[in-house]
Design a protein around this motif. Structure first.
Motif: not given
Length: 151
Positions: A85-114
């Motif tokens: 999706p074009d929304h910027p939030a999605y563009q910010q979420i995907l790099p978090v998964f690329g860096e983590a290399g593991a499964s994440l919960r919504a709370r983990d992603v929120a913490m990574a995105l501050d």
């Protein structure tokens, strides 16, 4: 060798009747043999038909397999990457998964995105993660746990 030409009543038999009786007996035996042989022929003919049908099925299978083996497979078209999706939030979420290399919960992603860790913000982020999973961009490994699909 002497031939017994007596009638059943013990009197000498008429030579013509005696010969006709012998012919009738011989004809009856041969007729029985013909019927038995015809039954055997019918049985063998049916078996021959069954075997011929099985051989024909094998030949067809062989031809089909050879045809499929010799056939040039159509080049597989590369699968199009799912659209993010074009929304910027999605563009910010995907790099978090690329860096983590593991499964994440919504709370983990929120913490990574501050992002704020309020219930409402985590629910909104979880909805976005589910949307990405529905599109095949992320995979939901268990309830509330997301990861990137393996190539």
């Amino acid at each position: 060798m002497a031939v017994d030409m007596t009638a059943p009543d013990g009197h000498p038999a008429d030579p013509g009747s005696w010969l006709l009786n012998r012919i009738d007996t011989r004809e009856h035996r041969l007729t029985c043999q013909i019927e038995q042989t015809q039954t055997e022929i019918d049985t063998l003919t049916a078996r021959l038909g069954e075997l011929s049908e099985q051989v024909e099925h094998l030949r067809i299978t062989r031809k089909t397999l050879i045809f499929l083996a010799e056939e040039d497979p159509a080049p597989a078209e590369p699968l199009a990457a799912p659209a993010v999706p074009d929304h910027p939030a999605y563009q910010q979420i995907l790099p978090v998964f690329g860096e983590a290399g593991a499964s994440l919960r919504a709370r983990d992603v929120a913490m990574a995105l501050d992002l704020p860790l309020t219930r409402n913000d985590i629910q909104n982020l979880r909805a976005k993660l589910k949307r990405l999973a529905d599109r095949g961009i992320l995979v939901k490994t268990e309830p509330g746990l997301f990861t990137q699909p393996r190539p």
